[in-house]
Design a protein around this motif. Structure first.
Motif, PDB file in Angstrom:
ATOM      1  N   ILE A  91      13.248  13.586 -10.138  1.00 16.33           N
ATOM      2  CA  ILE A  91      12.328  12.579  -9.577  1.00 16.33           C
ATOM      3  C   ILE A  91      10.901  12.813 -10.090  1.00 16.33           C
ATOM      4  CG2 ILE A  91      11.297  11.701  -7.425  1.00 16.33           C
ATOM      5  CD1 ILE A  91      14.053  12.103  -6.104  1.00 16.33           C
ATOM      6  N   GLY A  95      11.178   5.595   5.911  1.00 14.50           N
ATOM      7  CA  GLY A  95      10.205   6.641   5.567  1.00 14.50           C
ATOM      8  C   GLY A  95       9.286   6.945   6.729  1.00 14.50           C
ATOM      9  N   LEU A 117       2.371  10.333   1.557  1.00 21.41           N
ATOM     10  CA  LEU A 117       2.180   9.092   2.325  1.00 21.41           C
ATOM     11  C   LEU A 117       0.801   8.501   1.996  1.00 21.41           C
ATOM     12  CD1 LEU A 117       3.170   7.184   4.661  1.00 21.41           C
ATOM     13  CD2 LEU A 117       1.862   8.629   6.205  1.00 21.41           C
ATOM     14  N   PHE A 139       0.484   5.701  -7.170  1.00 18.27           N
ATOM     15  CA  PHE A 139       1.900   5.556  -6.850  1.00 18.27           C
ATOM     16  C   PHE A 139       2.735   6.714  -7.401  1.00 18.27           C
ATOM     17  CE2 PHE A 139       6.129   4.604  -8.283  1.00 18.27           C
ATOM     18  CZ  PHE A 139       6.741   4.464  -7.058  1.00 18.27           C
ATOM     19  N   MET A 172       7.072  13.522  -2.236  1.00 20.21           N
ATOM     20  CA  MET A 172       8.169  13.402  -1.260  1.00 20.21           C
ATOM     21  C   MET A 172       9.385  14.225  -1.682  1.00 20.21           C
ATOM     22  SD  MET A 172       6.701  11.978   0.936  1.00 20.21           S
ATOM     23  CE  MET A 172       6.040  10.685   1.911  1.00 20.21           C
TER      24      MET A 172
HETATM   25  C1  HEM Z   1      11.848  11.390   2.533  1.00 15.12           C
HETATM   26  C2  HEM Z   1      10.995  11.118   1.565  1.00 15.12           C
HETATM   27  C3  HEM Z   1      10.160   9.843   1.535  1.00 15.12           C
HETATM   28  C4  HEM Z   1       9.426   9.265   2.528  1.00 15.12           C
HETATM   29  C5  HEM Z   1       9.259   9.770   3.943  1.00 15.12           C
HETATM   30  C6  HEM Z   1       8.822   8.065   1.968  1.00 15.12           C
HETATM   31  C7  HEM Z   1       7.995   7.193   2.650  1.00 15.12           C
HETATM   32  C8  HEM Z   1       7.521   5.980   2.155  1.00 15.12           C
HETATM   33  C9  HEM Z   1       6.760   5.015   2.888  1.00 15.12           C
HETATM   34  C10 HEM Z   1       6.331   5.196   4.361  1.00 15.12           C
HETATM   35  C11 HEM Z   1       6.499   3.970   2.066  1.00 15.12           C
HETATM   36  C12 HEM Z   1       5.777   2.689   2.423  1.00 15.12           C
HETATM   37  C13 HEM Z   1       4.279   2.783   2.524  1.00 15.12           C
HETATM   38  C14 HEM Z   1       3.702   1.474   2.955  1.00 15.12           C
HETATM   39  O1  HEM Z   1       4.436   0.496   3.155  1.00 15.12           O
HETATM   40  O2  HEM Z   1       2.491   1.448   3.096  1.00 15.12           O
HETATM   41  C15 HEM Z   1       7.101   4.265   0.784  1.00 15.12           C
HETATM   42  C16 HEM Z   1       7.069   3.428  -0.330  1.00 15.12           C
HETATM   43  C17 HEM Z   1       7.699   3.678  -1.529  1.00 15.12           C
HETATM   44  N1  HEM Z   1       8.390   4.819  -1.872  1.00 15.12           N
HETATM   45 FE1  HEM Z   1       8.769   6.357  -0.633  1.00 15.12          FE
HETATM   46  N2  HEM Z   1       9.206   7.959   0.646  1.00 15.12           N
HETATM   47  C18 HEM Z   1      10.019   9.031   0.344  1.00 15.12           C
HETATM   48  C19 HEM Z   1      10.606   9.324  -0.882  1.00 15.12           C
HETATM   49  C20 HEM Z   1      10.533   8.506  -2.001  1.00 15.12           C
HETATM   50  C21 HEM Z   1      11.160   8.807  -3.256  1.00 15.12           C
HETATM   51  C22 HEM Z   1      11.961  10.085  -3.533  1.00 15.12           C
HETATM   52  C23 HEM Z   1      10.890   7.753  -4.092  1.00 15.12           C
HETATM   53  C24 HEM Z   1      11.335   7.577  -5.508  1.00 15.12           C
HETATM   54  C25 HEM Z   1      12.510   7.916  -5.971  1.00 15.12           C
HETATM   55  C26 HEM Z   1      10.101   6.797  -3.354  1.00 15.12           C
HETATM   56  C27 HEM Z   1       9.656   5.579  -3.857  1.00 15.12           C
HETATM   57  C28 HEM Z   1       8.908   4.652  -3.149  1.00 15.12           C
HETATM   58  C29 HEM Z   1       8.536   3.346  -3.644  1.00 15.12           C
HETATM   59  C30 HEM Z   1       8.951   2.772  -5.000  1.00 15.12           C
HETATM   60  C31 HEM Z   1       7.753   2.743  -2.647  1.00 15.12           C
HETATM   61  C32 HEM Z   1       7.092   1.359  -2.714  1.00 15.12           C
HETATM   62  C33 HEM Z   1       8.060   0.276  -2.395  1.00 15.12           C
HETATM   63  C34 HEM Z   1       8.496   0.279  -0.947  1.00 15.12           C
HETATM   64  O3  HEM Z   1       7.653   0.135  -0.043  1.00 15.12           O
HETATM   65  O4  HEM Z   1       9.704   0.469  -0.722  1.00 15.12           O
HETATM   66  N3  HEM Z   1       9.893   7.291  -2.083  1.00 15.12           N
HETATM   67  N4  HEM Z   1       7.723   5.509   0.869  1.00 15.12           N
END
Ligand code: HEM
Length: 244
Positions: free
Chosen positions: A46, A145, A122, A66, A73
């Motif tokens: 990752i 998340g 975050l 980003f 994470m």
């Molecule tokens: C347990 C681990 C993780 C947590 C707690 C987490 C938490 C979050 C949260 C809270 C957001 C949204 C923020 C917002 O809407 O303001 C977000 C967005 C995002 N995260 Fe994570 N994340 C984690 C792991 C990952 C990993 C490993 C990846 C990539 C492989 C990833 C890719 C993304 C992407 C592409 C977005 C933007 C698109 C979306 O809102 O879905 N995240 N994450």
């Protein structure tokens, strides 16, 4: 006096026969080694894929905030959280010869580091979304998340209660506090696993990795989750004792 794990091991040994029992014990060790390996590999994969410091996905902001989110994470949940729990594995631990006090300290260190890095991650995603004027909490990944982060905070609070019950003047007996802490830990790990798997459905992830490689990384978090789940339920959660 035998521990619960010894009781269940003896029961398995009696049921399987000694030769099969060694095979069973080695398979359990191999599973823990695989869980360590997958946790480390997933963090590296990752981190490499997110290319920290680059800004291709967030072109509108020209900022690379980003790219640090997946890295932070993965480091917090795939590495620190997994290692912090596997320290206590009765099958195979990186510090198996060390006293329990030492393991508890290392566990604390891993969990504090995980919480700090996850909060930073975050911060990066929230800043990135604000700068690119994207909606918050629009996907299942983001909602899961937030639940994972909230459960992690609750879990840390439970941990503090387990370590300082007298200082906090808690009336609850320590074994019950420990049970809540452990159960909460199980929930955090399962939520984190689901969040990471949901992240793999994001447009960003699906654009950089496809086909068999996508399926391989999608399924990778499941194995450490099974090992951790097995470790926690076998070691801490109440179950019927087998009389000797
Ligand atoms: C347990 C681990 C993780 C947590 C707690 C987490 C938490 C979050 C949260 C809270 C957001 C949204 C923020 C917002 O809407 O303001 C977000 C967005 C995002 N995260 Fe994570 N994340 C984690 C792991 C990952 C990993 C490993 C990846 C990539 C492989 C990833 C890719 C993304 C992407 C592409 C977005 C933007 C698109 C979306 O809102 O879905 N995240 N994450």
């Amino acid at each position: 006096m035998r521990s619960d794990i010894e009781y269940s091991s003896v029961a398995v040994a009696e049921g399987l026969g000694m030769r099969d029992f060694w095979l069973y014990a080695w398979m359990r060790k191999a599973a823990v080694i695989a869980a360590h390996g997958i946790g480390v590999s997933l963090t590296i994969i990752i981190s490499v894929l997110s290319r920290p410091g680059t800004s291709e996905w967030t072109t509108s902001t020209r900022l690379s905030y980003f790219s640090w989110h997946p890295l932070c994470m993965a480091f917090a949940y795939c590495l620190c959280l997994t290692e912090g729990i596997l320290i206590f594995s009765s099958d195979l631990s990186l510090c198996c010869c060390k006293p329990r006090k030492y393991k508890v300290r290392l566990h604390w260190l891993c969990q504090i580091l995980a919480l700090m890095v996850a909060t930073t991650g975050l911060g990066f995603i929230v800043a990135s979304k604000n700068l690119s004027d994207s909606a918050h909490l629009a996907t299942w990944h983001s909602r899961l998340g937030v639940c994972t982060l909230a459960a992690s905070a609750l879990q840390a609070a439970c941990g503090v209660c387990v370590v300082f019950p007298k200082l906090l003047r808690l009336s609850m007996p320590p074994p019950r506090l420990k049970l809540y802490h452990v159960t909460c830990g199980l929930v955090v790990y399962l939520l984190a696993t689901l969040t990471i798997m949901a992240a793999m459905f994001s447009d960003w992830y699906q654009a950089i990795i496809k086909g068999l490689a996508w399926w391989a990384t999608f399924l990778m978090p499941v194995f450490p989750a099974l090992v951790v789940m097995n470790q926690i339920t076998k070691s801490y959660l109440p179950h019927k004792k087998i009389s000797s």
